[in-house]
Write an enzyme that holds these catalytic residues in place. Sequence first.
Site, PDB file in Angstrom:
ATOM      1  N   HIS A  18       0.848  -1.200   0.000  1.00  0.00           N
ATOM      2  CA  HIS A  18       0.000   0.000   0.000  1.00  0.00           C
ATOM      3  C   HIS A  18       0.883   1.248   0.000  1.00  0.00           C
ATOM      4  CE1 HIS A  18      -4.042   1.826   1.386  1.00  0.00           C
ATOM      5  NE2 HIS A  18      -3.230   2.827   1.101  1.00  0.00           N
ATOM      6  N   HIS A  20       1.058   5.053  -2.350  1.00  0.00           N
ATOM      7  CA  HIS A  20       0.480   5.869  -3.421  1.00  0.00           C
ATOM      8  C   HIS A  20       1.594   6.556  -4.204  1.00  0.00           C
ATOM      9  CE1 HIS A  20      -3.843   5.824  -2.061  1.00  0.00           C
ATOM     10  NE2 HIS A  20      -3.244   5.436  -0.940  1.00  0.00           N
ATOM     11  N   ASP A  22       1.362   9.130  -6.078  1.00  0.00           N
ATOM     12  CA  ASP A  22       1.274  10.585  -5.925  1.00  0.00           C
ATOM     13  C   ASP A  22       1.466  11.016  -4.472  1.00  0.00           C
ATOM     14  OD1 ASP A  22      -1.204   9.199  -5.629  1.00  0.00           O
ATOM     15  OD2 ASP A  22      -2.359  11.040  -5.881  1.00  0.00           O
ATOM     16  N   GLY A 179      -9.770   7.978  -1.514  1.00  0.00           N
ATOM     17  CA  GLY A 179     -10.375   9.295  -1.363  1.00  0.00           C
ATOM     18  C   GLY A 179     -11.182   9.337  -0.075  1.00  0.00           C
ATOM     19  N   HIS A 206      -9.891   0.802   0.157  1.00  0.00           N
ATOM     20  CA  HIS A 206      -9.614   1.603   1.359  1.00  0.00           C
ATOM     21  C   HIS A 206     -10.876   1.550   2.227  1.00  0.00           C
ATOM     22  CE1 HIS A 206      -6.251   3.562  -0.759  1.00  0.00           C
ATOM     23  NE2 HIS A 206      -5.907   4.121   0.378  1.00  0.00           N
ATOM     24  N   GLU A 209     -10.765   3.299   7.686  1.00  0.00           N
ATOM     25  CA  GLU A 209      -9.715   4.274   8.005  1.00  0.00           C
ATOM     26  C   GLU A 209     -10.367   5.487   8.658  1.00  0.00           C
ATOM     27  OE1 GLU A 209      -8.018   6.165   4.583  1.00  0.00           O
ATOM     28  OE2 GLU A 209      -6.251   6.903   5.657  1.00  0.00           O
TER      29      GLU A 209
HETATM   30  O1  LIG Z   1      -4.930   6.947   3.131  1.00  0.00           O
HETATM   31  C1  LIG Z   1      -5.622   7.318   2.192  1.00  0.00           C
HETATM   32  N1  LIG Z   1      -6.967   7.193   2.260  1.00  0.00           N
HETATM   33  C2  LIG Z   1      -7.772   7.538   1.222  1.00  0.00           C
HETATM   34  N2  LIG Z   1      -7.317   8.075   0.108  1.00  0.00           N
HETATM   35  C3  LIG Z   1      -5.995   8.262   0.003  1.00  0.00           C
HETATM   36  C4  LIG Z   1      -5.106   7.908   1.012  1.00  0.00           C
HETATM   37  N3  LIG Z   1      -3.860   8.232   0.624  1.00  0.00           N
HETATM   38  C5  LIG Z   1      -3.978   8.765  -0.598  1.00  0.00           C
HETATM   39  N4  LIG Z   1      -5.265   8.790  -0.979  1.00  0.00           N
HETATM   40  C6  LIG Z   1      -5.823   9.310  -2.228  1.00  0.00           C
HETATM   41  C7  LIG Z   1      -5.175  10.602  -2.677  1.00  0.00           C
HETATM   42  C8  LIG Z   1      -4.529  10.267  -3.972  1.00  0.00           C
HETATM   43  O2  LIG Z   1      -4.596  11.325  -4.895  1.00  0.00           O
HETATM   44  C9  LIG Z   1      -5.318   9.072  -4.450  1.00  0.00           C
HETATM   45  C10 LIG Z   1      -4.661   8.182  -5.487  1.00  0.00           C
HETATM   46  O3  LIG Z   1      -3.386   7.775  -5.109  1.00  0.00           O
HETATM   47  O4  LIG Z   1      -5.580   8.364  -3.257  1.00  0.00           O
HETATM   48 ZN   LIG Z   2      -3.915   4.772   1.034  1.00  0.00          ZN
END
Ligand SMILES: O=c1[nH]cnc2c1ncn2[C@H]1C[C@H](O)[C@@H](CO)O1
Ligand SMILES: [Zn+2]
Length: 362
Positions: A18, A20, A22, A179, A206, A209
């Site tokens: 896990h 990301h 970006d 998101g 996701h 959380e």
């Molecule tokens: O931890 C997270 N929870 C929900 N969404 C997340 C988390 N970390 C990053 N994101 C979102 C923001 C990024 O733009 C998107 C794609 O990687 O996923």
């Molecule tokens: Zn995440």
Amino acid sequence: MNTPTREQIRQAPKVLLHDHLDGGLRTETIIDIARDTGYGRLPSTDPANLAAWFQEASDSGSLERYLETFDHTVGVMQTREALVRVAAECAEDLADDGVVYAEVRYAPEQHTSGGLSLDEVVEAVIEGFRIGSLGPDGTPRIRVGTLLTAMRHQARSMEIAELAVRYRDAGVVGFDIAGAEAGHPPTRHLDAFEYLQRENAHFTIHAGEAFGLPSIWQAIQWCGADRLGHGVRIIDDITLSDDGEAKLGRLAAYVRDKRIPLEMCPTSNLQTGAAPSIAEHPIGLLRRLNFRVTVNTDNRLMSATSVTGEFAKLVDAFGYGWDDLQWFTVNAMKSAFIPFDERLALINGVIKPGFARLKWQA
Ligand SMILES: O=c1[nH]cnc2c1ncn2[C@H]1C[C@H](O)[C@@H](CO)O1
Ligand SMILES: [Zn+2]
């Protein structure tokens, strides 16, 4: 057996499920690309200040505010050149951290404002991972698979799921939704998940959380998620008696019985308010109860972390030793979205021998 030092942890062959794309850019790269592409909204053009800004802005205690910081990383990832560079550096940074297998995710729909098509975005990122995975002698130092994420507040999940299936033999290994969680339940995207199941494709969600058990329940029992992104709130279905004995509710028991992998990201959870401290993070209890726990970074830039950093914090907080770190790593490798024989080859050929060497090092 010795106690793992930070440098030894870095050398250990680790697995990351896990992370990301970006959320892991080098600050120097953000500044370079912003300058080259005329992106003028960065909060600072000094690498150290910018790094501090990302970390502080992510420390808000709210997932929604945490997510606002991605405007700047996504903002500079809008050309093929930028995507190739960011993905290549991601693979390099993970390999330098001792990661041998990683699944890195991002949302293609967020990278088309410069005119790229979804297919061009996916191809650029795959090319970047290919380049960044190669060592100086031209052989791969790390294997990186891609997960394609759909944004849960948008309505493009079916399109992104189809994209994931189209590129499944070219480096995409699965699908995800991310998101803001509250108000955007996984079942909004049920058609995409049902499509993926019909295609024998893999996906994680996701869930658990920034929202609790209903989100986890939907992700598993309605959508059929193979894994849970975070899943920390599963502890809401576990009661502890005064003598420390744990009683699992039906959902927690299901998650443990079915060996559903939890992609836990301790530091990220402190920043978004999902856990109060590392020592009080549910990972301690869930590991003790033998849930299939894995340890992840989520967003290396926002959390100023690495897999080594997450492991080191857990060693400090819970006194974990090599056997615990190997257990997390084997759990992660078992839970990866690549074929079973390839997972087994990495466990037996790379992970176990690598940990064995370090465990008994003087
Ligand atoms: O931890 C997270 N929870 C929900 N969404 C997340 C988390 N970390 C990053 N994101 C979102 C923001 C990024 O733009 C998107 C794609 O990687 O996923
Ligand atoms: Zn995440």
